[in-house]
Every structure is written in C-alpha cells, then in structure tokens.
Enzyme design. Structure first.
Site, PDB file in Angstrom:
ATOM      1  N   GLU A 169      47.417  37.446  39.687  1.00 23.86           N
ATOM      2  CA  GLU A 169      47.079  37.680  41.087  1.00 23.86           C
ATOM      3  C   GLU A 169      46.877  36.364  41.827  1.00 23.86           C
ATOM      4  OE1 GLU A 169      43.832  40.165  43.794  1.00 23.86           O
ATOM      5  OE2 GLU A 169      43.652  40.147  41.614  1.00 23.86           O
ATOM      6  N   GLY A 209      37.734  42.580  47.296  1.00 22.76           N
ATOM      7  CA  GLY A 209      36.473  43.287  47.155  1.00 22.76           C
ATOM      8  C   GLY A 209      35.850  43.129  45.782  1.00 22.76           C
ATOM      9  N   SER A 210      36.696  43.010  44.736  1.00 19.58           N
ATOM     10  CA  SER A 210      36.183  42.989  43.371  1.00 19.58           C
ATOM     11  C   SER A 210      36.376  41.668  42.647  1.00 19.58           C
ATOM     12  CB  SER A 210      36.838  44.111  42.551  1.00 19.58           C
ATOM     13  OG  SER A 210      36.518  45.373  43.085  1.00 19.58           O
ATOM     14  N   SER A 211      37.266  40.815  43.127  1.00 24.84           N
ATOM     15  CA  SER A 211      37.493  39.534  42.449  1.00 24.84           C
ATOM     16  C   SER A 211      37.809  38.450  43.460  1.00 24.84           C
ATOM     17  CB  SER A 211      38.636  39.650  41.440  1.00 24.84           C
ATOM     18  OG  SER A 211      39.877  39.832  42.105  1.00 24.84           O
ATOM     19  N   THR A 212      37.715  37.211  43.006  1.00 23.90           N
ATOM     20  CA  THR A 212      38.101  36.071  43.844  1.00 23.90           C
ATOM     21  C   THR A 212      38.904  35.109  42.987  1.00 23.90           C
ATOM     22  OG1 THR A 212      37.292  34.406  45.415  1.00 23.90           O
ATOM     23  CG2 THR A 212      35.996  34.716  43.409  1.00 23.90           C
ATOM     24  N   GLN A 213      39.913  34.470  43.595  1.00 27.26           N
ATOM     25  CA  GLN A 213      40.829  33.602  42.879  1.00 27.26           C
ATOM     26  C   GLN A 213      40.914  32.226  43.539  1.00 27.26           C
ATOM     27  OE1 GLN A 213      41.030  37.357  41.860  1.00 27.26           O
ATOM     28  NE2 GLN A 213      42.180  36.994  43.751  1.00 27.26           N
TER      29      GLN A 213
END
EC number: 3.6.1.5
Length: 441
Positions: A169, A209-213
């Site tokens: 992602e 909303g659920s992860s950050t990259q």
C-alpha cells in the site's frame, strides 16, 4: 518480502501496465481529467480501492504502445461507492458486493461497446480488511468472496480481489504520486520519452482510517532489508524505504487515545478528554470502543458498560496524551527508528502528504504549506476553543469530524516530528495536498 516485481503482481495501486491485462496505480487521491473521444487503440482498466472507511472505483485508459514495458495511463472516471468500507459489512457480506453495483454500472457505461471483455478489473483492499482478517479471518474471506462474486457478474476481465500488504500500500501510493507528477518519465514537445533529473522523486505520507504509511527514496543504503522495496519502472530501478503502521491510522489513533484515558483513570465512567473541546461530551459503549484488534483490552473490561468523555480544551495535555500511544524508547538500529522499534532512515527529499493529513491541515487553513511556528500556534489556538465557538465557526461541518481535529492535528505533528523526525529545516519539504497535479502546476 521487500521485492515487488511488477510483472508478477497486479495489485490495486500498481502503476505499471505490463501486457494487455495490467493496470496503472490505484490513485489514492482524486485527479480530474476531461473525457475525450478515444481512438480504437486505447485500452481500459478498472481498479477498486477498498479502503477502511470507503471504496472508490477508478477507470483508466492507455495506448497499447508502452515505453520500456510500462504503460502511460490516464484516468477516465472516478466513482465513490456509497456507504462505508467493505470491512464494515462483516455481519452482512453480500451487502459488501451489492454496494459496488452503481459504480460498476457507471464504468460499464463509460467503456466503448465491444471493449468490456478486454477490460481488466481488480479490487485491492487495504487496512480495514487487514484488521478484519486479524479479528475474524472467516468473515474477511466471506466479504472478499462476495465482492469478487459481484464483479464477476459484469462483462469484464476479472483479475482478482485481495487484501494488500501494508508495504504494498505504501509503495503503490508512492508510485502513483510520482507517476502523476511525471517524475518517472515525460513526453517532450519533440515527441521523445525523457527521464527527469535525479533527485526529483517525492516521498509519500499516507494516513487512512486504520493505518499510516511512509515511503521515500533514502539518501544512503538501507540497514534493514525488510523495509526495502525494489521496483523497476520505465526501464529504471528504484530502491525505496516503505513501512506501514497498522492500527495507527487516524480513526484507530483516536480510539487509542480514548482507551489510554480509560486506562489512566481505571475505567472510570466519566473521563476528561483534553483533546475534546470544553462543552462537548461523548458517551460510548465499551463494547463498541474495544471492538477492534487495535484495542488493548483490560481485565476490568465489560462491554455492557458505558463511558462519557468530557472535553476540557487543554492543548498541552492533549499533546502529552498523544505521545503516550507511541513507544519512542525501543530501537534496534539506534538512532534510526521512528517508533515502536521500527527502523527508519533519515527522511530525504520532498514529501506529498495526503488523505487524513490533508483533510486535517486543510480544515485548519495550513494546506498546502505553512511555517512550522504557524502550524504549532494554529493547532494550539484551535484546541483552546470551546465547543460552542467551534460549532459557531463551522456550522456546515458534522460533529463527528469537528470533534477530532484537535486530536488528529496533535497526532499528526507527533508522528511527523517525533517519529519521522521532520525538523525546522525539513518541515518545508512537506506538501499537504489532495490532488497531485495542483502541487507544482
């Protein structure tokens, strides 16, 4: 795990179009393109970006001719699927598939008659489905089966539906940004393909909303091979750093703050929340609050109980609270760690910050860029306001968005400064934008 070969993986956000059934990257932000009359040599492809909070369909077109086995692709259509992300349909999987109907109809209508069966379609699900898979693998499988079943009913060349890895992602968001900004290749006025100068590749900061990259090209070789992604685009190799933090997307981070306050107060039924504005109260059932794999449950947890969070408009305490959900002490590669012991080389180059980064900074009037002192003072001033003032100044924004801007702003600043280590010098390298082409054009 670090190597992603473009000819082997057709995924939602992959830019390369290798062969007649491959697609451009799934664009993680919206870019407007005018619809044009297409010659017969154009091919089409459809990608669903199934995020944690919503799903979007993207229709692309490209000429059969490629440069170094990578297609030059443009966007024809964007369709936002009504309703929440597909992970929200865990208790009604068929509804997840049904939610895609309207956008599939729009895509079918936009493709010239006779080319539908030559149009590949793919669905890539991100952090919301990764969380559901951790929580209940059977339900996650059922949801993915239902969306695949719905897509297969249309006369397209179905290429699959799967849950993307966090590293994928991040890497594919990086590809999308640089592709759209023509950082990989340009077509000159003389009719020649040109590779841009070195050093013009941007890093990507994504927060769902659920992860950050975080993904970028480091200055020096990486010390941890697990974090390295190797790509070949337009005949050139790219080695990038990419890491995804599951449970640290905006929505899950807000949940972590609430749970941390409960932990500090020994599960009190009334809890003061320094990031909420004075005059705002929020009552939640503990069963809903802890209904996530990201939630660290306690022995005293009773899902039938309720908790009420009372806003206090205290920016200093809010910032202190935010820092408690990070672990900055553990590091296997000192001093090159972000948080929770995860290796990260020093940030390098310019960065494009989108999704929740943009929406928070845009609301505060800090996008696309603002000096660091102005950013800090703006956040502090906003967090000091009481709820009545916030509502009066923003009558057209829903409460569910307004209540989190103070907390999300402090969360973003902690992530960027304390974890990723952007400082006074490198802060100006970040661009908070929604649409890619608007940055430099």
């Amino acid at each position: 795990m670090g190597k992603l070969t473009l000819k082997q993986r057709l995924v939602g956000t992959l830019v390369a179009a290798v062969g007649c059934t491959s697609l451009i990257a799934l664009i993680l932000m919206l870019v407007q393109n005018d619809t044009v009359e297409l010659p017969p040599s154009f091919q089409y492809g459809i990608v669903f970006d199934a995020g944690s909070t919503h799903t979007a369909l993207f229709l692309y077109k490209w000429l059969g001719k490629k440069e170094n086995n990578t297609g030059v692709v443009s966007q024809v259509l964007v369709c936002d699927v009504e309703g929440p992300g597909i992970s929200s349909y865990a208790h009604d999987p068929p509804a997840a598939g049904q939610s895609l109907t309207a956008c599939l109809d729009d895509a079918k209508a936009a493709i010239p008659i006779g080319q539908e069966r030559d149009t590949p379609v793919y669905l890539g699900a991100t952090a919301g489905m990764r969380l559901l898979r951790l929580q209940d693998a059977n339900k996650a499988d059922q949801v993915m089966e239902e969306v695949a079943k719905k897509i297969k009913k249309y006369p397209f060349d179905f290429q699959g539906a799967r849950i993307l890895l966090g590293t994928e992602e991040g890497a594919y968001g990086w590809i999308t940004i640089n592709y759209l900004l023509e950082r990989f290749i340009k077509y000159s006025f003389e009719g020649m393909w040109l590779k841009p100068k070195e050093g013009e590749i941007l890093g990507a900061l994504d927060m769902g909303g659920s992860s950050t990259q975080i993904t970028f090209r480091p200055r020096d070789p990486l010390k941890d091979p697990i974090s390295e992604v190797q790509l070949r685009l337009y005949g050139f190799n790219y080695n990038i750093y990419s890491h995804s933090y599951l449970c640290y997307g905006k929505e899950q981070a807000m949940r972590k703050l609430q749970i941390q306050l409960l932990k500090i107060t020994n599960m009190s039924q009334q809890v003061y929340h320094p990031c909420y504005h004075h005059g705002y109260n929020l009552t939640l059932a503990l069963g809903d609050l802890y209904n996530s794999p990201c939630a660290e449950k306690t022995d005293a947890f009773d899902p039938a109980n309720f908790v009420t969070f009372l806003g206090t408009s205290d920016p200093g305490q809010c910032l202190k609270l935010v820092k408690t959900i990070f672990n900055f002490s553990d590091c296997s590669f000192p001093p090159n760690c972000a948080f929770n012991g995860i290796y990260q080389p020093p940030v390098y180059g310019n960065f494009f910050a989108f999704s929740a980064y943009f929406y928070t900074f845009d609301f505060l009037g800090l996008a696309p860029q603002a000096p660091l002192p102005q950013v800090l003072s703006t956040i502090e001033s906003f967090c000091k306001k009481d709820w009545l003032m916030v509502k009066t100044e923003n009558p057209n924004i829903k409460d569910k968005y307004l209540l989190d801007y103070c907390a999300s702003a402090n969360y973003i600043m902690t992530l960027l400064q304390e974890a990723y280590k952007f400082n006074e010098t490198t802060w100006s390298n970040i661009y908070f934008k929604k649409k890619v082409r608007a940055v430099w054009k």
